[in-house]
Design an enzyme around this catalytic site. Structure first.
Site, PDB file in Angstrom:
ATOM      1  N   ARG A   1       0.975  -1.286   0.083  1.00 12.54           N
ATOM      2  CA  ARG A   1       0.188   0.089  -0.104  1.00 12.54           C
ATOM      3  C   ARG A   1       0.753   1.145  -0.092  1.00 12.54           C
ATOM      4  NH1 ARG A   1      -5.630  -0.303   1.904  1.00 12.54           N
ATOM      5  NH2 ARG A   1      -6.488  -2.195   0.951  1.00 12.54           N
TER       6      ARG A   1
ATOM      7  N   ARG B   1      -3.278   6.728   1.247  1.00 16.94           N
ATOM      8  CA  ARG B   1      -3.668   7.958   1.763  1.00 16.94           C
ATOM      9  C   ARG B   1      -2.658   8.635   2.692  1.00 16.94           C
ATOM     10  NH1 ARG B   1      -9.332   5.453   3.249  1.00 16.94           N
ATOM     11  NH2 ARG B   1      -7.750   3.646   3.462  1.00 16.94           N
TER      12      ARG B   1
ATOM     13  N   ARG C   1      -6.225  11.558  -5.859  1.00 17.14           N
ATOM     14  CA  ARG C   1      -7.392  10.804  -5.687  1.00 17.14           C
ATOM     15  C   ARG C   1      -8.445  11.594  -5.825  1.00 17.14           C
ATOM     16  NH1 ARG C   1     -11.118   8.489  -5.499  1.00 17.14           N
ATOM     17  NH2 ARG C   1     -11.814   7.098  -3.891  1.00 17.14           N
TER      18      ARG C   1
ATOM     19  N   ASP D   1      -6.537  -2.480  -7.529  1.00 18.39           N
ATOM     20  CA  ASP D   1      -7.317  -3.061  -6.268  1.00 18.39           C
ATOM     21  C   ASP D   1      -7.592  -4.499  -6.572  1.00 18.39           C
ATOM     22  OD1 ASP D   1      -8.220  -2.207  -3.665  1.00 18.39           O
ATOM     23  OD2 ASP D   1      -9.791  -3.390  -4.228  1.00 18.39           O
TER      24      ASP D   1
ATOM     25  N   TYR E   1     -15.334 -10.770   0.672  1.00 18.75           N
ATOM     26  CA  TYR E   1     -16.226  -9.668   0.595  1.00 18.75           C
ATOM     27  C   TYR E   1     -17.546  -9.819   0.000  1.00 18.75           C
ATOM     28  CZ  TYR E   1     -12.011  -7.343   2.176  1.00 18.75           C
ATOM     29  OH  TYR E   1     -10.778  -7.157   2.989  1.00 18.75           O
TER      30      TYR E   1
END
Ligand code: CP3
Length: 342
Positions: free
Chosen positions: A26, A30, A39, A76, A151
């Protein structure tokens, strides 16, 4: 420079380099102000992943700032189910939400649409190989089928994936059907990443650690084995890193059973297990990302420990899981500097 001469690739072939090459899971994310700025140009996270201009830019940001030895394609794990028509969306503040698994959703999947759908991601890989420094290894990736499927059972993330486990026990045939679709799509996707310029690949199995022995064999090892075998049948020189998080007690079985070339460890893996696995495959890891948040002595001590415990064999220095948004970018600079002191 030839792909095989890049530092991370040399370690993946079993060579010990010291100080070890370093990158972070990652690493485009952020915690970086420049990521947040880029973003903001795209409202929808998946649209952001499918935009080669924006995805190339954010992939390069941490390389410019820190000069990591590897760059991981910005995308992703959910682009794969999305590409075959599985309904996926990202909710602000909640993360990925997949439609609950059912025969009906599976009946609507179409492998044939994946190639065109994923073309922008493949274009990003192509541009990255052109724009990255020569010596930087480019990593492609996919999610392991179990982690992606987790998920889809509750429709969103649940603690310990209780819903996915119950779902797999109640209707294993339904789970198997979805996993099989993900295997087919992941093999094709990974081969295309290699052909577009990725040097090596990583398979993220973030939720492997919630399974029992039988579940781990069926839902983590077996699908990963099929993906590794499928990619290597087509591209025999492919190098693949497996990351079955929170599975240190089962690492030996995972390495033997899947055929991965290297294994990523999370920070809870005991040294003696890591060291014994490192006799058969290179290790990637495994600093606790919270040491990177804390900084100071906690960070320096943690880095010194990883170097001491695993630096005697083939090691790619990394975190034990992704860097988190609250991390101070200055701590990352310190980490890279400290690792490179050896
Ligand atoms: O490592 C990198 O820099 C490459 C990019 C990358 C992302 N996700 C970008 C991302 C990679 C390799 C992933 C993998 C991924 N995605 C995994 C496996 C590894 C892991 O971290 O466990 C998983 C389980 C996902 C699923 C996912 N994507 C979740 C649960 C979330 C939401 C939680 C969160 O942190 O926001 C995402 C979104 C996501 N993927 C972000 C990034 C940078 C943040 C979203 C944003 O910027 O708006």
């Amino acid at each position: 420079m030839n792909s095989k001469d890049r530092a991370v690739m040399r370690v993946l072939s079993g060579e010990r380099l010291y100080p070890p090459p370093v990158w972070m899971m990652r690493q485009a994310g952020r915690y970086l102000p420049e990521y947040r700025e880029t973003r903001a140009k795209s409202k929808n996270f998946l649209d952001f992943c499918y935009n080669p201009d924006l995805a190339t830019e954010v992939t390069l940001q941490p390389i410019r700032r820190y000069g990591f030895d590897a760059s991981i394609l910005f995308s992703d794990i959910f682009v794969v189910p999305d590409a075959i028509g599985y309904p996926v969306r990202f909710e602000e503040g909640r993360g990925p939400v997949l439609e609950p698994l059912s025969q009906n959703v599976l009946d609507r999947l179409e492998q044939g649409r994946a190639e065109a759908h994923l073309a922008p991601v493949i274009e990003t890989v192509r541009r990255l190989r052109r724009e990255l420094p020569e010596e930087t290894t480019l990593l492609g990736f996919c999610g392991a089928p179990w982690t992606v499927a987790c998920y889809s059972v509750a429709g969103h993330t649940t603690q310990d994936q209780t819903a996915a486990r119950v779902g797999a026990y109640r209707d294993p045939a339904l789970m198997q059907r979805f996993i099989d679709e993900l295997i087919v799509a992941s093999i094709a996707y990974l081969i295309r990443q290699l052909d577009a310029g990725a040097d090596a690949l990583q398979i993220f199995d973030t939720w492997a650690g919630v399974l029992d022995d039988a579940g781990f064999a069926r839902w983590s090892i077996e699908p990963t084995r099929q993906i590794v075998a499928g990619v290597k049948a087509a591209r025999p020189n492919a190098r693949i890193i497996g990351f079955p998080k929170a599975s240190s007690a089962r690492l030996a079985a995972y390495v033997t059973g899947t055929g991965v070339d290297a294994v990523g460890l999370d920070w809870t893996a005991p040294d003696h297990i890591a060291q014994s696995i490192q006799k058969s495959v290179p290790i990637q890891g495994n600093l606790d990302p919270m040491r990177l948040v804390a900084g100071g002595a906690a960070l320096d001590d943690g880095i010194a420990h990883v170097l001491e415990a695993l630096g005697q064999g083939p090691l790619i220095f990394n975190l034990g899981h992704g860097v988190t948004p609250e991390t101070d970018p200055a701590h990352v600079a310190r980490m890279v500097e400290r690792v490179r002191q050896g």
